[in-house]
Design a protein around this motif. Structure first.
Motif, PDB file in Angstrom:
ATOM      1  N   LEU A 736       0.826  -1.206   0.000  1.00  0.00           N
ATOM      2  CA  LEU A 736       0.000   0.000   0.000  1.00  0.00           C
ATOM      3  C   LEU A 736       0.863   1.260   0.000  1.00  0.00           C
ATOM      4  N   SER A 737       2.021   1.151   0.727  1.00  0.00           N
ATOM      5  CA  SER A 737       2.944   2.290   0.735  1.00  0.00           C
ATOM      6  C   SER A 737       3.503   2.543  -0.660  1.00  0.00           C
ATOM      7  N   LEU A 738       3.811   1.465  -1.380  1.00  0.00           N
ATOM      8  CA  LEU A 738       4.324   1.624  -2.738  1.00  0.00           C
ATOM      9  C   LEU A 738       3.249   2.216  -3.644  1.00  0.00           C
ATOM     10  N   LEU A 739       2.013   1.741  -3.492  1.00  0.00           N
ATOM     11  CA  LEU A 739       0.920   2.286  -4.289  1.00  0.00           C
ATOM     12  C   LEU A 739       0.763   3.780  -4.017  1.00  0.00           C
ATOM     13  N   LYS A 740       0.906   4.147  -2.753  1.00  0.00           N
ATOM     14  CA  LYS A 740       0.809   5.560  -2.390  1.00  0.00           C
ATOM     15  C   LYS A 740       1.918   6.378  -3.038  1.00  0.00           C
ATOM     16  N   MET A 741       3.156   5.756  -3.098  1.00  0.00           N
ATOM     17  CA  MET A 741       4.266   6.478  -3.727  1.00  0.00           C
ATOM     18  C   MET A 741       3.970   6.735  -5.205  1.00  0.00           C
ATOM     19  N   LEU A 743       0.948   7.011  -6.571  1.00  0.00           N
ATOM     20  CA  LEU A 743      -0.211   7.881  -6.803  1.00  0.00           C
ATOM     21  C   LEU A 743      -0.056   9.251  -6.163  1.00  0.00           C
ATOM     22  N   SER A 744       0.644   9.314  -5.020  1.00  0.00           N
ATOM     23  CA  SER A 744       0.770  10.598  -4.308  1.00  0.00           C
ATOM     24  C   SER A 744       2.225  10.847  -3.953  1.00  0.00           C
ATOM     25  N   PRO A 745       3.027  11.369  -4.878  1.00  0.00           N
ATOM     26  CA  PRO A 745       4.436  11.624  -4.602  1.00  0.00           C
ATOM     27  C   PRO A 745       4.603  12.551  -3.410  1.00  0.00           C
ATOM     28  N   PRO A 746       5.523  12.229  -2.482  1.00  0.00           N
ATOM     29  CA  PRO A 746       5.735  13.077  -1.302  1.00  0.00           C
ATOM     30  C   PRO A 746       6.625  14.266  -1.637  1.00  0.00           C
ATOM     31  N   ASP A 747       6.741  15.141  -0.684  1.00  0.00           N
ATOM     32  CA  ASP A 747       7.670  16.267  -0.802  1.00  0.00           C
ATOM     33  C   ASP A 747       9.025  15.768  -0.312  1.00  0.00           C
ATOM     34  N   LEU A 748       9.958  15.562  -1.252  1.00  0.00           N
ATOM     35  CA  LEU A 748      11.255  14.966  -0.905  1.00  0.00           C
ATOM     36  C   LEU A 748      12.060  15.855   0.015  1.00  0.00           C
ATOM     37  N   ARG A 749      11.890  17.171  -0.120  1.00  0.00           N
ATOM     38  CA  ARG A 749      12.641  18.065   0.757  1.00  0.00           C
ATOM     39  C   ARG A 749      12.193  17.876   2.211  1.00  0.00           C
ATOM     40  N   THR A 750      10.847  17.720   2.364  1.00  0.00           N
ATOM     41  CA  THR A 750      10.319  17.601   3.735  1.00  0.00           C
ATOM     42  C   THR A 750      10.591  16.216   4.316  1.00  0.00           C
ATOM     43  N   PRO A 756      14.351  17.245  -5.492  1.00  0.00           N
ATOM     44  CA  PRO A 756      13.921  16.362  -6.584  1.00  0.00           C
ATOM     45  C   PRO A 756      14.939  16.350  -7.701  1.00  0.00           C
ATOM     46  N   PRO A 757      14.955  15.284  -8.496  1.00  0.00           N
ATOM     47  CA  PRO A 757      15.922  15.200  -9.595  1.00  0.00           C
ATOM     48  C   PRO A 757      15.750  16.364 -10.559  1.00  0.00           C
ATOM     49  N   HIS A 758      16.864  16.925 -10.891  1.00  0.00           N
ATOM     50  CA  HIS A 758      16.920  18.025 -11.862  1.00  0.00           C
ATOM     51  C   HIS A 758      16.036  19.189 -11.452  1.00  0.00           C
ATOM     52  N   GLY A 759      15.604  19.272 -10.186  1.00  0.00           N
ATOM     53  CA  GLY A 759      14.813  20.389  -9.700  1.00  0.00           C
ATOM     54  C   GLY A 759      13.385  20.402 -10.183  1.00  0.00           C
ATOM     55  N   SER A 760      12.902  19.304 -10.818  1.00  0.00           N
ATOM     56  CA  SER A 760      11.530  19.251 -11.324  1.00  0.00           C
ATOM     57  C   SER A 760      10.583  18.738 -10.257  1.00  0.00           C
ATOM     58  N   GLN A 761       9.271  19.033 -10.434  1.00  0.00           N
ATOM     59  CA  GLN A 761       8.250  18.561  -9.495  1.00  0.00           C
ATOM     60  C   GLN A 761       7.910  17.109  -9.817  1.00  0.00           C
ATOM     61  N   LEU A 762       7.798  16.264  -8.803  1.00  0.00           N
ATOM     62  CA  LEU A 762       7.509  14.856  -9.022  1.00  0.00           C
ATOM     63  C   LEU A 762       6.055  14.671  -9.402  1.00  0.00           C
ATOM     64  N   LYS A 763       5.788  13.714 -10.299  1.00  0.00           N
ATOM     65  CA  LYS A 763       4.430  13.436 -10.766  1.00  0.00           C
ATOM     66  C   LYS A 763       4.059  12.018 -10.395  1.00  0.00           C
ATOM     67  N   SER A 764       2.702  11.808 -10.323  1.00  0.00           N
ATOM     68  CA  SER A 764       2.228  10.459 -10.017  1.00  0.00           C
ATOM     69  C   SER A 764       2.445   9.555 -11.216  1.00  0.00           C
ATOM     70  N   ASN A 765       2.584   8.242 -10.877  1.00  0.00           N
ATOM     71  CA  ASN A 765       2.847   7.242 -11.925  1.00  0.00           C
ATOM     72  C   ASN A 765       1.675   6.267 -11.940  1.00  0.00           C
ATOM     73  N   ILE A 766       0.615   6.709 -12.701  1.00  0.00           N
ATOM     74  CA  ILE A 766      -0.617   5.918 -12.733  1.00  0.00           C
ATOM     75  C   ILE A 766      -0.365   4.541 -13.333  1.00  0.00           C
ATOM     76  N   GLU A 767       0.456   4.510 -14.358  1.00  0.00           N
ATOM     77  CA  GLU A 767       0.715   3.233 -15.054  1.00  0.00           C
ATOM     78  C   GLU A 767       1.374   2.221 -14.121  1.00  0.00           C
ATOM     79  N   ALA A 768       2.354   2.693 -13.361  1.00  0.00           N
ATOM     80  CA  ALA A 768       3.013   1.787 -12.416  1.00  0.00           C
ATOM     81  C   ALA A 768       2.044   1.326 -11.338  1.00  0.00           C
ATOM     82  N   ALA A 769       1.154   2.253 -10.907  1.00  0.00           N
ATOM     83  CA  ALA A 769       0.191   1.881  -9.878  1.00  0.00           C
ATOM     84  C   ALA A 769      -0.752   0.806 -10.386  1.00  0.00           C
TER      85      ALA A 769
END
Length: 886
Positions: A736-741, A743-750, A756-769
């Motif tokens: 469930l934790s992986l599914l959450k990762m 669908l709902s990317p966390p704030d890596l700084r917090t 985040p890599p290359h300073g971009s905002q992380l996006k959800s990975n529906i396909e992987a979920a």
């Protein structure tokens, strides 16, 4: 040669011709050619010399026989006390006291020779009985008689022989007969003949029985010895200076009458003792009880007076005839203490003389039997004892010079002697008893301390081995109970350049620093047997934790010069190494050879299964430090724009070390992740941090690294497979934790403190979920998973997931229904059995008996078997097996 006998004239110029003689105590019997029997009393004259005798003619029996008395034999034994004579070819028996005739054996008419045998036997009651037997030669027959009731009776039928006997003697149950050309041995029980050997050129046989039931047979100038079976009884024959006519055995001497003189010899050793010149001697006789000897010629009789044994021994010792001196010493009538003392001294001198003759083995065997002080025996050899001690020892004569092959031969015999002494000493080495040993020369001090004697023996063995077989030096030094003297052994070993053996000496004596100093010095010398570091490594490996400072001191040069071999000092699979204090060793290695700390920790963890938390933490930190150092060089070496290789796949040592680090973090369960995590930087070591976070149970943070930092779905799913545990509260919702990762990317700084890599905002990975939902249906809560899905997800996208869920729930429901039915059926069976058994009544009456103990049941607790058998509850040992009626 020495004077064993002195011939004293007894009768001189006798007017009658002597044909035979016999003796009994102080009585001399003379048979003459005229048939007269002369009886003389021969007694020493008091106060006169030993060779002066008072001779008195007690009786002259002129009617004793009509013809020459050719043979006389006195039997003075009280049971018989007779005189047997051969005259006119017939045997007569007379009383030995008054010489009155008792009987004449008419059957022996034509006799030419006889021989008697006084046989001693013990009855069942232990009483000693005597039997007198006689064999008479009559032409070519042997007549056998036994004496009883004052007469001789036939023992058995006559025995036929191939020729007329010329000489014969009894020996147990055999008769040895000498004919004109041959000797035969005849078994009197069956008459069988055994051909022995020819008589020789002279054709005149001589047969004599020795006191030890052996036979002496003459062949020309030789005398050959056989036993009662006709087998050789002596390796060498006795050789005379002329052909003996008759012989007599007077232990330890054999006296032979030769044509011109009497010769005295010994059998063993074969020595010519004495030649006594007499006027044509022909006869000899001996009184068995008194030992008196007489020799006679045609008209003269001499008495052979034996010299005092003590005087003979003195002469023999002066001439170094020790074997014969020993035989005479055994024949003395001294008390046991004096006799033993005399034998001890003679044997000691004999052993010394054998040593001087280079008969080392025989000499040392006697010294061992005598219990001679081994240090005195060692002193016989050159350069084995310390000079100050050797000067205190005296010996009967000048010692022989030993060198070359003779010295080696002597040392080999000494080794055998010392090993025997050593084994005997070590049997009761720890018992507090003083040693008792004899000296070679009276007055020499003997060693009483077992420890001191052990030191002398072992040190001497070392010296002997060096001279004869240096391969045995090391085994001697390695003995647990080796007592080699350190300074003396050290001197000898250095003199012979035996440095390898010297190291063993130091080691066994606990002188480890001297041994290691020597190893270090010799390791630098070209051509030295100890050149190199291998011996130092082996030595240090066996020292143990009590010598840790020495190990640290002398391992440093090996670690710096030969790191890989030096590490073996601390990693060899032997008990002394495994028990070394590992924390101190690790600190020492990090201080002296830090590069060896990692292989040392790898060894104790992998090979010795060490679970110490500090070692596991330290190994991880050492991996990290080394990887971090190599990582910087690796990154600088990358071309512009080229991505880094995956963790553990970097080229060279970096990839190997990082792979080891990752594997160790995954395999080990003995490190403390909370302590280690602070040492790993946030901007690197992502795989390692994920493993540490996972070990802390911070699965979301670990999965965030795999999914959003490393962007590796496979690693994330592998992590879930490794971590998932339905029975563990913290690990059962990892999917469930992986599914959450996804669908709902966390704030890596917090959450991680990572940009985040290359300073971009992380996006959800529906396909992987959605892909995650296809497989582990049973490993996540379905309701929670559906709640996490965004509202814009179409049903057809999760249709397969829902179908799997419904199918799984249906399977579970069916399984539960089947289980419920089976349990209900089982319940019905149990109830049926209960009702069946409750129908059976069990009535306990006053007469009801227990089948086991046969006592009444009464009011006691009881048990009933299915077959109706009733027993006390206490007597029911096996509820499934009813008792069997006896």
């Amino acid at each position: 040669m020495h004077d064993a006998y002195e011939a004293a004239p007894i009768l001189e110029k006798l007017p009658l011709q002597i044909e035979s003689i016999a003796c009994c105590d102080d009585t001399l019997l003379v048979g003459t050619k005229q048939g007269h029997l002369l009886v003389y009393k021969v007694k020493p004259i008091p106060g006169a010399a030993d060779s002066k005798y008072d001779v008195a003619l007690e009786m002259a029996n002129k009617s004793f026989a009509k013809r020459p008395i050719t043979q006389l034999e006195a039997v003075p034994h009280p049971q018989f006390h007779i005189l047997i004579s051969l005259s006119d070819n017939q045997i007569s028996v007379h009383d030995l006291s008054v010489f009155a005739q008792i009987t004449t054996l008419t059957k022996t008419k034509g006799a030419t020779l006889f021989s008697i045998d006084l046989k001693e036997q013990k009855s069942l009651s232990g009483e000693v009985q005597y039997t007198l037997r006689m064999c008479v030669a009559v032409k070519r027959k042997l007549q056998l008689f036994y004496y009883k009731n004052r007469d001789f009776h036939e023992l058995q039928p006559d025995l036929g022989v191939p020729d007329v006997p010329k000489a014969m003697a009894w020996c147990k149950e055999s008769l040895c007969v000498g004919f004109k050309r041959d000797y035969f041995l005849i078994n009197i029980s069956d008459g069988s003949l055994k051909d022995l050997f020819p008589t020789g050129k002279q054709l005149e046989p001589t047969v004599m029985r020795l006191t030890d039931d052996r036979l002496a047979l003459s062949r020309d100038e030789m005398t050959i010895f056989i036993d009662s079976e006709g087998n050789p009884a002596q390796k060498y024959a006795l050789t005379w200076t002329d052909i003996p006519g008759v012989m007599e055995h007077h232990p330890p001497y054999i006296i032979a009458v030769l044509p011109k003189y009497v010769e005295v010899r010994t059998i063993d050793p074969r020595l010519l003792i004495q030649s006594i010149e007499l006027n044509r001697p022909k006869f000899i006789c001996q009184c068995r009880r008194s030992g008196h000897l007489y020799v006679a010629s045609g008209n003269f009789v001499w008495r052979l007076a034996s010299k005092p044994i003590t005087a003979q021994i003195k002469q023999l010792l002066e001439s170094k005839e020790f074997e014969l001196a020993l035989k005479l010493a055994n024949m003395t009538d001294d008390n046991e203490v004096d006799k033993a003392d005399r034998l001890q001294k003679i044997r000691t001198l004999y052993a010394f003389e054998l040593f001087c003759q280079h008969r080392f083995e025989d000499s040392l065997t006697i010294f061992a039997e005598l219990g001679t002080d081994p240090s005195h025996v060692i002193g016989l050899y050159p350069n084995l004892l310390p000079q100050e001690y050797r000067k205190q020892l005296n010996y009967p004569d000048e010692l022989p010079e030993l060198n070359g092959g003779e010295l080696e031969k002597g040392l080999l015999s000494l080794i055998d002697y010392l090993m025997e002494k050593r084994n005997s000493l070590m049997k009761d080495y720890n018992q507090n008893k003083e040693l008792r040993a004899s000296a070679i020369v009276e007055g020499n001090a003997t060693i009483k301390s077992k420890r001191r004697l052990g030191t002398i023996i072992d040190t001497t063995l070392l010296k002997c081995y060096i001279e004869t077989n240096d391969a045995l030096v090391a085994p001697l030094l390695r003995l647990k109970d080796s007592n080699c003297h350190v300074e003396e052994s050290e001197r000898v070993l250095k003199q012979k350049n035996k440095y390898s053996e010297l190291i063993i000496l130091y080691e066994k004596k606990g002188m480890h620093k001297r041994a290691l100093d020597l190893l270090f010095k010799q390791s630098q010398k070209p051509g030295s047997p100890l050149k190199g570091h291998e011996r130092t490594v082996m030595y240090l490996q066996h020292l143990g934790s009590q010598h840790l400072n020495l190990i640290f001191e002398f391992s440093e040069w090996v670690l710096k010069t030969y790191p890989e071999d030096g590490l073996k000092i601390f990693t060899e699979d032997i008990l002394e190494v495994e028990t070394l204090p590992r924390e101190e060793l690790l600190d020492f290695l990090e201080r002296v050879a830090k590069d060896l700390a990692i292989p040392y920790l790898e060894h104790i963890i992998s090979n010795w299964d060490d679970t110490n938390e500090r070692f596991h933490n330290r190994l991880i930190n050492l991996y990290r430090e080394r990887v971090q150092s190599l990582m910087d060089d690796y990154i600088r070496s990358l071309p512009q724009g080229k991505p880094r290789a995956r963790a553990g796949e970097e080229p060279g040592e970096l990839g190997k070390l990082r792979k080891k680090l990752i594997n160790f973090l995954g395999d080990s369960t003995y490190y403390t992740p909370e302590k280690l995590l602070t040492h790993f930087p946030f901007d690197a070591f992502y795989e390692e941090r994920a493993l540490l976070l996972g070990r802390l149970g911070r699965h979301e943070q670990a999965l965030a690294i795999y999914v959003h930092i490393l962007q590796d779905v496979h690693m994330a799913e592998d992590y879930c497979k490794r971590t998932y545990d339905k029975s563990h509260e913290g690990n059962k919702e990892v999917y469930l934790s992986l599914l959450k990762m996804y669908l709902s990317p966390p704030d890596l700084r917090t959450s991680l403190g990572i940009n985040p890599p290359h300073g971009s905002q992380l996006k959800s990975n529906i396909e992987a979920a959605l892909n995650l939902l296809k497989d582990p249906v049973s490993k996540m809560d379905t309701a929670k998973a559906i709640e996490m899905l965004p509202s814009n997800i179409l049903v057809r996208d999760i249709l397969a997931f829902l179908e799997d869920v419904l199918e799984e729930r249906a399977v579970v429901k069916r399984d539960c229904q089947i289980l419920k039915s089976l349990l209900y059926a089982e319940h019905l069976q149990v109830q049926e059995q209960r009702m069946h058994y409750q129908k059976v009544r069990c009535v306990i009456t006053e007469e009801k008996m227990c089948r086991v103990c046969r006592k009444k049941i009464g009011n006691s607790a009881f048990a009933r078997y299915p077959n109706g058998v009733i027993v006390h509850y206490f007597c029911c040992k096996d509820p499934k097996k009813p008792p069997v009626d006896l």
